[in-house]
Write a protein that holds these residues in place. Structure first.
Motif, PDB file in Angstrom:
ATOM      1  N   GLU A   1       0.815  -1.213   0.000  1.00  0.00           N
ATOM      2  CA  GLU A   1       0.000   0.000   0.000  1.00  0.00           C
ATOM      3  C   GLU A   1       0.850   1.265   0.000  1.00  0.00           C
ATOM      4  OE1 GLU A   1      -2.268   1.352   3.561  1.00  0.00           O
ATOM      5  OE2 GLU A   1      -4.014   0.622   2.438  1.00  0.00           O
TER       6      GLU A   1
ATOM      7  N   HIS B   1       4.636   4.164  -9.013  1.00  0.00           N
ATOM      8  CA  HIS B   1       3.183   4.217  -8.902  1.00  0.00           C
ATOM      9  C   HIS B   1       2.770   5.342  -7.943  1.00  0.00           C
ATOM     10  CE1 HIS B   1       1.958   0.743 -11.242  1.00  0.00           C
ATOM     11  NE2 HIS B   1       2.925   0.021 -10.682  1.00  0.00           N
TER      12      HIS B   1
ATOM     13  N   TYR C   1      -0.258   5.316  -6.338  1.00  0.00           N
ATOM     14  CA  TYR C   1      -1.205   4.785  -5.365  1.00  0.00           C
ATOM     15  C   TYR C   1      -0.793   3.352  -5.006  1.00  0.00           C
ATOM     16  CZ  TYR C   1      -4.209   8.804  -6.343  1.00  0.00           C
ATOM     17  OH  TYR C   1      -4.699  10.081  -6.468  1.00  0.00           O
TER      18      TYR C   1
ATOM     19  N   TRP D   1      -1.246  -3.364  -6.122  1.00  0.00           N
ATOM     20  CA  TRP D   1      -2.038  -4.539  -5.747  1.00  0.00           C
ATOM     21  C   TRP D   1      -1.372  -5.863  -6.096  1.00  0.00           C
ATOM     22  CZ3 TRP D   1      -4.742  -2.292  -2.515  1.00  0.00           C
ATOM     23  CH2 TRP D   1      -5.592  -1.219  -2.756  1.00  0.00           C
TER      24      TRP D   1
ATOM     25  N   SER E   1      -1.658  -1.476 -10.230  1.00  0.00           N
ATOM     26  CA  SER E   1      -1.885  -0.527  -9.149  1.00  0.00           C
ATOM     27  C   SER E   1      -3.277   0.091  -9.156  1.00  0.00           C
ATOM     28  CB  SER E   1      -0.826   0.583  -9.232  1.00  0.00           C
ATOM     29  OG  SER E   1      -1.110   1.667  -8.380  1.00  0.00           O
ATOM     30  N   HIS E   2      -3.575   0.766  -8.043  1.00  0.00           N
ATOM     31  CA  HIS E   2      -4.807   1.542  -7.895  1.00  0.00           C
ATOM     32  C   HIS E   2      -4.808   2.767  -8.822  1.00  0.00           C
ATOM     33  CE1 HIS E   2      -8.284   3.361  -6.015  1.00  0.00           C
ATOM     34  NE2 HIS E   2      -7.596   4.405  -5.570  1.00  0.00           N
ATOM     35  N   ASP E   3      -3.635   3.149  -9.350  1.00  0.00           N
ATOM     36  CA  ASP E   3      -3.568   4.301 -10.253  1.00  0.00           C
ATOM     37  C   ASP E   3      -4.001   3.966 -11.683  1.00  0.00           C
ATOM     38  OD1 ASP E   3      -1.432   2.915 -11.345  1.00  0.00           O
ATOM     39  OD2 ASP E   3       0.110   4.268 -10.571  1.00  0.00           O
ATOM     40  N   ARG E   4      -4.579   2.759 -11.880  1.00  0.00           N
ATOM     41  CA  ARG E   4      -5.160   2.302 -13.143  1.00  0.00           C
ATOM     42  C   ARG E   4      -4.106   1.921 -14.195  1.00  0.00           C
ATOM     43  NH1 ARG E   4     -10.059   6.761 -14.150  1.00  0.00           N
ATOM     44  NH2 ARG E   4     -10.926   6.657 -12.038  1.00  0.00           N
TER      45      ARG E   4
ATOM     46  N   SER F   1     -10.164   1.500 -14.297  1.00  0.00           N
ATOM     47  CA  SER F   1     -10.198   1.339 -12.850  1.00  0.00           C
ATOM     48  C   SER F   1      -8.930   0.592 -12.413  1.00  0.00           C
ATOM     49  CB  SER F   1     -11.459   0.569 -12.434  1.00  0.00           C
ATOM     50  OG  SER F   1     -11.598   0.584 -11.022  1.00  0.00           O
ATOM     51  N   ASP F   2      -8.875   0.204 -11.144  1.00  0.00           N
ATOM     52  CA  ASP F   2      -7.683  -0.449 -10.580  1.00  0.00           C
ATOM     53  C   ASP F   2      -7.239  -1.637 -11.418  1.00  0.00           C
ATOM     54  OD1 ASP F   2      -8.976   1.114  -8.644  1.00  0.00           O
ATOM     55  OD2 ASP F   2      -8.070  -0.016  -7.008  1.00  0.00           O
TER      56      ASP F   2
ATOM     57  N   ASN G   1      -5.841  -5.015 -10.862  1.00  0.00           N
ATOM     58  CA  ASN G   1      -5.740  -5.898  -9.695  1.00  0.00           C
ATOM     59  C   ASN G   1      -4.807  -7.079  -9.891  1.00  0.00           C
ATOM     60  OD1 ASN G   1      -7.735  -4.351  -8.331  1.00  0.00           O
ATOM     61  ND2 ASN G   1      -9.335  -5.413  -9.482  1.00  0.00           N
TER      62      ASN G   1
ATOM     63  N   SER H   1      -8.594  -6.028 -14.448  1.00  0.00           N
ATOM     64  CA  SER H   1      -8.951  -4.767 -13.800  1.00  0.00           C
ATOM     65  C   SER H   1     -10.344  -4.801 -13.200  1.00  0.00           C
ATOM     66  CB  SER H   1      -8.846  -3.629 -14.818  1.00  0.00           C
ATOM     67  OG  SER H   1      -9.396  -2.422 -14.320  1.00  0.00           O
TER      68      SER H   1
END
Length: 258
Positions: free
Chosen positions: A151, A172, A174, A177, A192-195, A216-217, A219, A234
């Motif tokens: 994280e 990254h 954010y 993942w 990542s959460h930053d897409r 979106s993310d 994953n 994602s």
């Protein structure tokens, strides 16, 4: 006509089997002689799968993971298991060393007449370095290195010889993942959460490619066996296939069930 179709199908199948498999167009450093020998031995020892020869399966069970275990992976040779936890720690179990140590302990206990089982801290190796929950781990194919992501927006490379963090990869914006080593090592990918998904080389602290396109993310990341392609899953309900050499998205898989 059925005979002609059968003959044509047989000829087409033979042509497909005779064609050489596509090689990776991604440049790689020369593999060590030891690792090349291990790969050669692994290929030679493989057994064709059939109804009478099913693959072996290895399971490990983690009990009472009060620190919030988020991810786990088994090494290629099955001798090590690593897990990432919400308290930002990584724990590594080496079963080959555990078996040899357990044998010595059992001999000592029998000679001393003591049958008590002691819980030791050296049952696992504790790796500390992240400042947030660890969401992904990945062993290098030769088991010399370990990758982790967390994280805290970073991925980290750990040496299995010194049990220490050798590189922190920052790029990254954010939480990260997922992380995955390529089938031959050296390169790895993160989601990542930053897409975005990103391509890295262990010798480079900055990303070599940025795969942008998801809404979106990202994953999950997964490598094609020939290392020419990377698949990303994602939260936007799509899977994208990217060409490593150019960084372009070559396929978008969408299904109504996702």
């Amino acid at each position: 006509s059925s005979g002609i179709n059968a003959e044509y199908g047989k000829k087409e199948k033979e042509e497909k089997e005779s064609k050489p498999k596509p090689k990776s167009s991604v440049p790689f450093p020369r593999l060590s002689e030891q690792y090349e020998n291990e790969l050669r031995t692994d290929v030679m020892n493989r057994v064709p799968l059939s109804c009478g020869q099913l693959p072996s399966i290895c399971f490990y069970t983690f009990l009472n993971t009060h620190r919030g275990m988020n991810t786990a992976e088994i090494s290629r040779n099955g001798s090590q298991v690593v897990a990432g936890f919400s308290d930002s720690s990584i724990r590594l179990w080496d079963f080959e060393k555990d078996i040899s140590r357990k044998g010595k302990e059992d001999e000592g206990e029998s000679s001393n007449g003591s049958g008590a089982k002691r819980k030791r801290a050296e049952d696992y190796k504790l790796l500390l370095g992240h400042s947030g929950p660890v969401y992904g781990v990945s062993f290098s194919p030769d088991n010399q290195f370990l990758l982790s992501c967390a994280e805290d927006n970073t991925a980290r490379l750990w040496s299995m010889d010194t049990m220490s963090n050798v590189v922190a990869y920052k790029g990254h914006n954010y939480p990260v993942w997922d992380v995955a080593f390529s089938p031959l090592g050296f390169y790895f990918a993160t989601g990542s959460h930053d897409r975005t998904a990103r391509l890295w080389g262990t010798a480079h602290p900055s990303p070599l490619r940025i795969f942008a396109g998801h809404l979106s993310d990202v994953n999950q990341v997964a490598w094609h066996p020939n290392i020419n392609y990377l698949a990303t899953g994602s939260a936007d309900k799509t899977v994208r296939l990217w060409e490593i050499h150019t960084g372009k998205c070559v396929r978008i898989f969408t299904y109504g069930g996702h």
